[in-house]
Design a protein around this motif. Structure first.
Motif, PDB file in Angstrom:
ATOM      1  N   PHE A   1       0.846  -1.180   0.000  1.00 48.64           N
ATOM      2  CA  PHE A   1       0.000   0.000   0.000  1.00 48.64           C
ATOM      3  C   PHE A   1       0.894   1.247   0.000  1.00 48.64           C
ATOM      4  CE2 PHE A   1      -3.603   2.456   2.112  1.00 48.64           C
ATOM      5  CZ  PHE A   1      -4.555   2.169   1.159  1.00 48.64           C
ATOM      6  N   ALA A   2       1.683   1.358  -1.053  1.00 54.66           N
ATOM      7  CA  ALA A   2       2.601   2.494  -1.165  1.00 54.66           C
ATOM      8  C   ALA A   2       1.812   3.789  -1.340  1.00 54.66           C
ATOM      9  CB  ALA A   2       3.520   2.294  -2.365  1.00 54.66           C
TER      10      ALA A   2
ATOM     11  N   GLY B   1       7.891   3.217   4.070  1.00 53.72           N
ATOM     12  CA  GLY B   1       6.698   4.019   3.818  1.00 53.72           C
ATOM     13  C   GLY B   1       6.407   4.963   4.976  1.00 53.72           C
ATOM     14  N   PHE B   2       5.412   5.793   4.752  1.00 54.88           N
ATOM     15  CA  PHE B   2       5.032   6.795   5.757  1.00 54.88           C
ATOM     16  C   PHE B   2       4.644   6.130   7.080  1.00 54.88           C
ATOM     17  CE2 PHE B   2       1.655   9.314   7.787  1.00 54.88           C
ATOM     18  CZ  PHE B   2       2.336  10.501   8.011  1.00 54.88           C
ATOM     19  N   ASP B   3       3.755   5.139   7.000  1.00 56.94           N
ATOM     20  CA  ASP B   3       3.317   4.453   8.227  1.00 56.94           C
ATOM     21  C   ASP B   3       4.489   3.793   8.953  1.00 56.94           C
ATOM     22  OD1 ASP B   3       0.696   5.111   7.776  1.00 56.94           O
ATOM     23  OD2 ASP B   3       0.051   3.106   7.159  1.00 56.94           O
TER      24      ASP B   3
ATOM     25  N   ALA C   1       6.866  15.133   5.010  1.00 54.09           N
ATOM     26  CA  ALA C   1       7.529  15.773   3.863  1.00 54.09           C
ATOM     27  C   ALA C   1       8.318  14.751   3.049  1.00 54.09           C
ATOM     28  CB  ALA C   1       8.442  16.893   4.345  1.00 54.09           C
ATOM     29  N   LYS C   2       8.899  13.768   3.738  1.00 52.42           N
ATOM     30  CA  LYS C   2       9.680  12.746   3.038  1.00 52.42           C
ATOM     31  C   LYS C   2       8.808  11.978   2.031  1.00 52.42           C
ATOM     32  CE  LYS C   2      12.032   8.364   4.088  1.00 52.42           C
ATOM     33  NZ  LYS C   2      12.370   7.450   5.185  1.00 52.42           N
ATOM     34  N   TRP C   3       7.552  11.725   2.383  1.00 46.02           N
ATOM     35  CA  TRP C   3       6.703  10.906   1.519  1.00 46.02           C
ATOM     36  C   TRP C   3       5.719  11.696   0.664  1.00 46.02           C
ATOM     37  CZ3 TRP C   3       8.303   6.209   0.690  1.00 46.02           C
ATOM     38  CH2 TRP C   3       9.128   5.614   1.651  1.00 46.02           C
ATOM     39  N   PHE C   4       5.345  12.890   1.132  1.00 44.78           N
ATOM     40  CA  PHE C   4       4.302  13.637   0.396  1.00 44.78           C
ATOM     41  C   PHE C   4       4.717  15.040  -0.002  1.00 44.78           C
ATOM     42  CE2 PHE C   4       2.220  10.721   3.424  1.00 44.78           C
ATOM     43  CZ  PHE C   4       1.576   9.888   2.522  1.00 44.78           C
ATOM     44  N   GLY C   5       5.928  15.439   0.351  1.00 42.48           N
ATOM     45  CA  GLY C   5       6.335  16.809   0.104  1.00 42.48           C
ATOM     46  C   GLY C   5       5.824  17.697   1.228  1.00 42.48           C
ATOM     47  N   ALA C   6       6.267  18.942   1.244  1.00 42.15           N
ATOM     48  CA  ALA C   6       5.897  19.851   2.343  1.00 42.15           C
ATOM     49  C   ALA C   6       4.388  20.024   2.407  1.00 42.15           C
ATOM     50  CB  ALA C   6       6.580  21.188   2.163  1.00 42.15           C
ATOM     51  N   LYS C   7       3.860  20.130   3.632  1.00 45.38           N
ATOM     52  CA  LYS C   7       2.417  20.270   3.830  1.00 45.38           C
ATOM     53  C   LYS C   7       1.897  21.579   3.251  1.00 45.38           C
ATOM     54  CE  LYS C   7       0.243  17.727   7.459  1.00 45.38           C
ATOM     55  NZ  LYS C   7      -0.130  17.653   8.858  1.00 45.38           N
TER      56      LYS C   7
END
Ligand code: ARG
Length: 261
Positions: A48-49, A63-65, A254-260
């Protein structure tokens, strides 16, 4: 007389041995419990990437989780051990006592809250529809009527797809399988979590698929904890709060989705 003394002696020896071994065993048990308590057994469905998946060598769960739960475990002073389990087997695995917590892009729902306790929400999600690039007929949820849809077993996406009139819903063990089914033309649409659809498309899936902009549901992900372990739930929430206030959560995000935004 001497026989009596001998018997007495033997009985007392017996009692003492029993006592000592008893103590030893008890101590061992306590030690085992202590080391066991330092391990946080985490269940996830690692397909579930970008939330949980296996790295290119298939050796590590990333992954994020995964980053988040490792940071939470560290904060709590636990060693984190990850177990990869089918999504619909996660809550049963926790019921059976095989894992202590679940982090798996799991949406907080009323139904699940009857069986587990959820941490505070840690990620805002929702469902979107993915179709082939050249698909002109499916432009909204309503257009799914009478179509074939791929979903992952036991997910909120599966529930949502089953509400569609006359649709044929094909259920798969992983979200990767649903994308594959779309690619080979076995279904016309996939209903899945928005960030997972987006990640798939960004990683090359957009060569033949696209996601519709309509967001079907607003969902919050939570960490599920055994209902019998109120103390663990408190610790998880406290750790999550700490990571949110000290900037660690934002770094992982930020590592997985970029800056909020
Ligand atoms: N958010 C959805 C749900 O809770 C899908 C989660 C699927 N997670 C996974 N690791 N496969 O039902």
């Amino acid at each position: 007389m001497s026989k009596k003394i001998l018997t007495l002696f033997m009985v007392s020896m017996f009692v003492m041995t029993a006592l000592f071994t008893g103590c030893g065993a008890q101590k061992e048990q306590a030690q085992a419990k202590e080391t066991k308590e330092k391990v946080l057994r985490v269940g996830c469905n690692a397909d579930f990437a970008p939330f949980e998946f296996q790295d290119v060598n298939g050796k590590e769960y990333v992954g994020f989780d995964m980053d988040l739960i490792r940071a939470i475990g560290k904060e709590m002073g636990y060693e984190v051990q990850i177990q990869n389990i089918n999504f619909d087997g996660l809550i049963p695995a926790m019921d059976a006592g095989n894992i202590d917590v679940i982090i798996s892009g799991m949406t907080i729902t009323d139904e699940r809250s009857k069986k587990v306790q959820f941490s505070k929400p840690y990620y805002q999600s929702g469902l979107t529809i993915a179709v082939k690039n050249d698909n002109k007929t499916i432009n909204s949820f309503k257009d799914l009527e009478g179509k074939t849809i791929a979903v992952q077993i036991g997910t909120t996406g599966a529930e949502e797809a089953k509400k569609v009139k006359d649709a044929k819903v094909k259920e798969f063990n992983s979200s990767a399988d649903t994308f594959m089914e779309l690619k080979i033309g076995g279904v016309e649409a996939v209903v899945n979590d928005r960030p997972v659809n987006d990640y798939y498309l960004a990683q090359g899936g957009s060569k033949d698929a696209k996601a519709l902009s309509e967001i079907l549901t607003a969902e919050d992900y939570g960490i599920a904890i055994n209902k019998n372990n109120a103390d663990l739930a408190k610790q998880v929430d406290a750790a999550l709060e700490k990571l949110k206030s000290n900037g660690e959560y934002d770094k992982i995000y930020a590592k997985w989705f970029g800056a909020k935004k």
